[in-house]
Motif scaffolding. Structure first.
Motif, PDB file in Angstrom:
ATOM      1  N   LEU A 112     -39.859  32.330 -19.984  1.00 36.70           N
ATOM      2  CA  LEU A 112     -39.904  32.655 -18.550  1.00 36.70           C
ATOM      3  C   LEU A 112     -40.452  31.494 -17.710  1.00 36.70           C
ATOM      4  CD1 LEU A 112     -41.153  36.375 -18.686  1.00 36.70           C
ATOM      5  CD2 LEU A 112     -38.794  35.518 -18.601  1.00 36.70           C
ATOM      6  N   HIS A 113     -40.287  30.260 -18.211  1.00 39.97           N
ATOM      7  CA  HIS A 113     -40.703  29.108 -17.367  1.00 39.97           C
ATOM      8  C   HIS A 113     -39.865  29.152 -16.093  1.00 39.97           C
ATOM      9  CE1 HIS A 113     -41.983  26.770 -21.242  1.00 39.97           C
ATOM     10  NE2 HIS A 113     -42.664  27.890 -21.050  1.00 39.97           N
ATOM     11  N   PHE A 114     -40.473  28.799 -14.955  1.00 37.26           N
ATOM     12  CA  PHE A 114     -39.759  28.980 -13.689  1.00 37.26           C
ATOM     13  C   PHE A 114     -40.086  27.903 -12.663  1.00 37.26           C
ATOM     14  CE2 PHE A 114     -43.439  30.300 -11.239  1.00 37.26           C
ATOM     15  CZ  PHE A 114     -44.314  30.848 -12.201  1.00 37.26           C
ATOM     16  N   TRP A 115     -39.208  27.836 -11.653  1.00 32.92           N
ATOM     17  CA  TRP A 115     -39.487  27.098 -10.414  1.00 32.92           C
ATOM     18  C   TRP A 115     -39.715  28.155  -9.353  1.00 32.92           C
ATOM     19  CZ3 TRP A 115     -34.612  25.510 -12.782  1.00 32.92           C
ATOM     20  CH2 TRP A 115     -34.684  24.296 -13.483  1.00 32.92           C
ATOM     21  N   THR A 116     -40.554  27.853  -8.337  1.00 33.07           N
ATOM     22  CA  THR A 116     -40.752  28.822  -7.265  1.00 33.07           C
ATOM     23  C   THR A 116     -40.854  28.111  -5.923  1.00 33.07           C
ATOM     24  OG1 THR A 116     -42.106  30.684  -6.487  1.00 33.07           O
ATOM     25  CG2 THR A 116     -43.284  28.873  -7.567  1.00 33.07           C
ATOM     26  N   TYR A 117     -40.291  28.748  -4.895  1.00 36.35           N
ATOM     27  CA  TYR A 117     -40.352  28.200  -3.527  1.00 36.35           C
ATOM     28  C   TYR A 117     -40.127  29.347  -2.557  1.00 36.35           C
ATOM     29  CZ  TYR A 117     -35.305  28.686  -2.801  1.00 36.35           C
ATOM     30  OH  TYR A 117     -34.037  29.199  -2.610  1.00 36.35           O
ATOM     31  N   LEU A 118     -40.441  29.097  -1.282  1.00 39.69           N
ATOM     32  CA  LEU A 118     -40.286  30.120  -0.239  1.00 39.69           C
ATOM     33  C   LEU A 118     -38.910  29.971   0.414  1.00 39.69           C
ATOM     34  CD1 LEU A 118     -43.846  30.094   1.381  1.00 39.69           C
ATOM     35  CD2 LEU A 118     -42.936  31.594  -0.424  1.00 39.69           C
ATOM     36  N   GLY A 119     -38.127  31.047   0.400  1.00 40.77           N
ATOM     37  CA  GLY A 119     -36.774  30.985   0.946  1.00 40.77           C
ATOM     38  C   GLY A 119     -36.345  32.276   1.613  1.00 40.77           C
ATOM     39  N   SER A 120     -35.055  32.561   1.475  1.00 39.03           N
ATOM     40  CA  SER A 120     -34.443  33.663   2.244  1.00 39.03           C
ATOM     41  C   SER A 120     -33.477  34.468   1.382  1.00 39.03           C
ATOM     42  CB  SER A 120     -33.643  33.078   3.418  1.00 39.03           C
ATOM     43  OG  SER A 120     -32.438  32.468   2.933  1.00 39.03           O
ATOM     44  N   LEU A 121     -32.984  35.550   1.982  1.00 41.57           N
ATOM     45  CA  LEU A 121     -31.810  36.219   1.429  1.00 41.57           C
ATOM     46  C   LEU A 121     -30.664  35.216   1.484  1.00 41.57           C
ATOM     47  CD1 LEU A 121     -32.002  39.623   3.359  1.00 41.57           C
ATOM     48  CD2 LEU A 121     -32.886  39.118   1.063  1.00 41.57           C
ATOM     49  N   THR A 122     -29.766  35.232   0.502  1.00 41.39           N
ATOM     50  CA  THR A 122     -28.648  34.278   0.521  1.00 41.39           C
ATOM     51  C   THR A 122     -27.392  34.883   1.145  1.00 41.39           C
ATOM     52  OG1 THR A 122     -27.805  34.946  -1.652  1.00 41.39           O
ATOM     53  CG2 THR A 122     -29.494  33.191  -1.616  1.00 41.39           C
ATOM     54  N   LEU A 129     -29.543  28.819  10.247  1.00 41.29           N
ATOM     55  CA  LEU A 129     -29.904  27.399  10.492  1.00 41.29           C
ATOM     56  C   LEU A 129     -31.427  27.230  10.469  1.00 41.29           C
ATOM     57  CD1 LEU A 129     -27.385  26.915  13.441  1.00 41.29           C
ATOM     58  CD2 LEU A 129     -27.054  26.328  11.014  1.00 41.29           C
ATOM     59  N   GLY A 130     -32.142  28.208   9.897  1.00 47.10           N
ATOM     60  CA  GLY A 130     -33.609  28.234   9.918  1.00 47.10           C
ATOM     61  C   GLY A 130     -34.251  27.235   8.965  1.00 47.10           C
ATOM     62  N   SER A 131     -35.597  27.359   8.837  1.00 51.50           N
ATOM     63  CA  SER A 131     -36.370  26.338   8.101  1.00 51.50           C
ATOM     64  C   SER A 131     -36.677  26.739   6.659  1.00 51.50           C
ATOM     65  CB  SER A 131     -37.691  26.083   8.829  1.00 51.50           C
ATOM     66  OG  SER A 131     -38.409  27.317   8.890  1.00 51.50           O
ATOM     67  N   ARG A 132     -36.331  28.004   6.262  1.00 51.92           N
ATOM     68  CA  ARG A 132     -36.572  28.372   4.871  1.00 51.92           C
ATOM     69  C   ARG A 132     -35.391  29.178   4.341  1.00 51.92           C
ATOM     70  NH1 ARG A 132     -41.394  32.867   4.104  1.00 51.92           N
ATOM     71  NH2 ARG A 132     -40.061  33.494   2.368  1.00 51.92           N
ATOM     72  N   GLN A 133     -34.197  28.562   4.385  1.00 55.22           N
ATOM     73  CA  GLN A 133     -32.967  29.194   3.930  1.00 55.22           C
ATOM     74  C   GLN A 133     -32.726  28.932   2.440  1.00 55.22           C
ATOM     75  OE1 GLN A 133     -30.442  31.233   5.849  1.00 55.22           O
ATOM     76  NE2 GLN A 133     -32.548  31.593   6.572  1.00 55.22           N
ATOM     77  N   ASN A 141     -18.370  34.487  -4.616  1.00 52.35           N
ATOM     78  CA  ASN A 141     -19.259  35.177  -3.664  1.00 52.35           C
ATOM     79  C   ASN A 141     -20.641  34.521  -3.699  1.00 52.35           C
ATOM     80  OD1 ASN A 141     -19.767  36.050  -6.269  1.00 52.35           O
ATOM     81  ND2 ASN A 141     -20.144  38.174  -5.692  1.00 52.35           N
ATOM     82  N   PHE A 142     -20.655  33.197  -3.408  1.00 54.82           N
ATOM     83  CA  PHE A 142     -21.923  32.449  -3.425  1.00 54.82           C
ATOM     84  C   PHE A 142     -22.047  31.589  -2.175  1.00 54.82           C
ATOM     85  CE2 PHE A 142     -20.184  28.226  -4.338  1.00 54.82           C
ATOM     86  CZ  PHE A 142     -18.980  28.502  -4.975  1.00 54.82           C
ATOM     87  N   ARG A 143     -23.291  31.406  -1.719  1.00 55.64           N
ATOM     88  CA  ARG A 143     -23.594  30.461  -0.634  1.00 55.64           C
ATOM     89  C   ARG A 143     -23.997  29.144  -1.282  1.00 55.64           C
ATOM     90  NH1 ARG A 143     -28.578  30.780   3.882  1.00 55.64           N
ATOM     91  NH2 ARG A 143     -27.437  29.811   5.603  1.00 55.64           N
ATOM     92  N   THR A 144     -23.676  28.014  -0.666  1.00 55.07           N
ATOM     93  CA  THR A 144     -24.025  26.706  -1.243  1.00 55.07           C
ATOM     94  C   THR A 144     -25.445  26.313  -0.808  1.00 55.07           C
ATOM     95  OG1 THR A 144     -22.927  25.694   0.653  1.00 55.07           O
ATOM     96  CG2 THR A 144     -21.645  25.894  -1.376  1.00 55.07           C
ATOM     97  N   PRO A 145     -26.042  25.318  -1.512  1.00 57.13           N
ATOM     98  CA  PRO A 145     -27.434  24.937  -1.226  1.00 57.13           C
ATOM     99  C   PRO A 145     -27.661  24.535   0.218  1.00 57.13           C
ATOM    100  CG  PRO A 145     -26.770  24.045  -3.343  1.00 57.13           C
ATOM    101  CD  PRO A 145     -25.529  24.642  -2.724  1.00 57.13           C
ATOM    102  N   GLN A 146     -28.814  24.918   0.750  1.00 56.04           N
ATOM    103  CA  GLN A 146     -29.210  24.707   2.151  1.00 56.04           C
ATOM    104  C   GLN A 146     -30.292  23.627   2.228  1.00 56.04           C
ATOM    105  OE1 GLN A 146     -27.457  26.450   4.608  1.00 56.04           O
ATOM    106  NE2 GLN A 146     -26.300  26.882   2.736  1.00 56.04           N
ATOM    107  N   PRO A 147     -30.496  23.043   3.429  1.00 58.81           N
ATOM    108  CA  PRO A 147     -31.503  21.956   3.559  1.00 58.81           C
ATOM    109  C   PRO A 147     -32.908  22.420   3.154  1.00 58.81           C
ATOM    110  CG  PRO A 147     -30.142  22.137   5.536  1.00 58.81           C
ATOM    111  CD  PRO A 147     -29.804  23.326   4.690  1.00 58.81           C
ATOM    112  N   LEU A 148     -33.636  21.550   2.424  1.00 55.67           N
ATOM    113  CA  LEU A 148     -34.979  21.888   1.942  1.00 55.67           C
ATOM    114  C   LEU A 148     -35.980  21.946   3.106  1.00 55.67           C
ATOM    115  CD1 LEU A 148     -36.485  22.555  -0.632  1.00 55.67           C
ATOM    116  CD2 LEU A 148     -36.870  20.100  -1.002  1.00 55.67           C
ATOM    117  N   LYS A 149     -35.773  21.092   4.126  1.00 49.83           N
ATOM    118  CA  LYS A 149     -36.616  21.074   5.343  1.00 49.83           C
ATOM    119  C   LYS A 149     -38.099  21.004   4.988  1.00 49.83           C
ATOM    120  CE  LYS A 149     -33.144  22.774   8.442  1.00 49.83           C
ATOM    121  NZ  LYS A 149     -32.771  23.663   9.564  1.00 49.83           N
ATOM    122  N   GLY A 150     -38.426  20.104   4.071  1.00 50.22           N
ATOM    123  CA  GLY A 150     -39.828  19.795   3.797  1.00 50.22           C
ATOM    124  C   GLY A 150     -40.536  20.786   2.902  1.00 50.22           C
ATOM    125  N   ARG A 151     -39.824  21.786   2.387  1.00 52.22           N
ATOM    126  CA  ARG A 151     -40.483  22.783   1.546  1.00 52.22           C
ATOM    127  C   ARG A 151     -40.905  22.186   0.194  1.00 52.22           C
ATOM    128  NH1 ARG A 151     -36.067  27.453   1.697  1.00 52.22           N
ATOM    129  NH2 ARG A 151     -34.743  25.705   2.312  1.00 52.22           N
TER     130      ARG A 151
END
Ligand SMILES: C[C@H](CNC(=O)c1ccc(S(N)(=O)=O)cc1)Cn1ccc2ccccc21
Ligand SMILES: [Zn+2]
Length: 259
Positions: free
Chosen positions: A187-197, A23-27, A243-253
């Motif tokens: 190799l165009h990409f998106w990048t953000y700070l997150g977690s293990l899924t 339930l953290g801020s960078r999931q 075997n996948f987790r669904t998208p988590q809240p962005l929480k302002g990232r």
């Protein structure tokens, strides 16, 4: 005990009971919106895999994992959002069921059939993967979407080896595989700070998601689903799928886009 998994009783909706950081801020994963801010200061991501050494392929009961020798800097990624080179440790996949999508990240609400994760760790700052796995700048995971179409010319080496690791806990030699053959043309990409899924869901991952998917056939994906979540000695035979987790809240990232 009630080990985590992907069923109703032990799946993503209840992981927070044993792993409150769920339930953290960078999931992760997250949905990538249609409009993402372009960051011209983001250089290209460089994958130096020419001397990589794959060791084995294994079924850990959650995915099929190809492990690499990470005792030196023979295969690293650098550039993009990364301040250090990160060492390749393993890659694995997440996928759906027959006719269902199974990616973890989504793009403008759309899922892909599967998602490949190339997992790297910051060996400049940390002494081991396990130590890096708990640090905010410890890991870098490159995510590559798989969409269905023609056969992928190199994926058969992995799907053939999957026969050998049908049961949870099985492992078999898998040498000489270079994951460079699984990369899309650009190799165009998106990048953000997150977690293990997956649990322990440590918030230690710099995510680098390639915009261009690779193409694999339904037949090849079908071979992923011959793998089981369960061990040879268990009486239950549970097919490894969804075997996948669904998208988590962005929480302002902030999500940044390369070129
Ligand atoms: C994390 C590690 C086991 N998990 C992973 O290595 C891992 C890697 C990538 C992903 S993904 N799908 O995000 O790419 C998910 C999990 C073991 N481990 C190391 C320290 C540590 C501490 C407590 C429990 C387990 C621990
Ligand atoms: Zn993963």
């Amino acid at each position: 005990g009630n080990h985590w998994g992907y069923s109703k009783e032990n799946g993503p909706d209840v992981w927070h009971k044993n792993y409150p950081v769920a339930l953290g801020s960078r999931q992760s994963p997250i949905d990538i919106p249609r409009q993402v801010s372009h960051d011209p200061s983001l250089g290209p991501i460089v994958l130096d895999y020419d001397h990589c050494t794959s060791i084995n392929i294994s079924n850990n009961g959650h995915s099929v994992v190809v492990n690499f020798d990470d005792t030196d800097d023979r295969s690293v990624i650098h550039g993009g959002p990364l301040e250090n080179p990160y060492r390749l440790k393993q890659f694995h996949f997440h996928w759906g069921g027959k006719g269902c999508d199974g990616s973890e990240h989504t793009v403008a609400g759309n899922s892909y059939a599967s998602e490949l994760h190339l997992v790297h760790w910051n060996a400049v700052k940390y002494q081991s993967f396990d130590q890096a796995a708990t640090a905010p700048d410890g890991l870098a995971v490159v995510g590559i979407f798989l969409e269905t179409g023609d056969d992928h010319r190199w994926l058969h080496t992995i799907t053939d080896a999957m026969y050998m690791v049908k049961y949870k806990g099985s492992v078999t030699d898998f040498k000489g595989f270079n994951p460079k053959c699984l990369l899309p043309s650009n190799l165009h990409f998106w990048t953000y700070l997150g977690s293990l899924t997956t649990p322990p869901l440590h918030e230690s991952v710099t995510w680098i998601l390639l915009k261009e998917p690779i193409v694999v056939s339904e037949k090849q994906l079908g071979k992923f689903r011959l793998v089981l979540f369960t061990g040879e000695e268990e009486d239950q035979r549970l097919r490894m799928e969804n075997n996948f987790r669904t998208p988590q809240p962005l929480k302002g990232r902030r999500i940044r886009s390369s070129n």
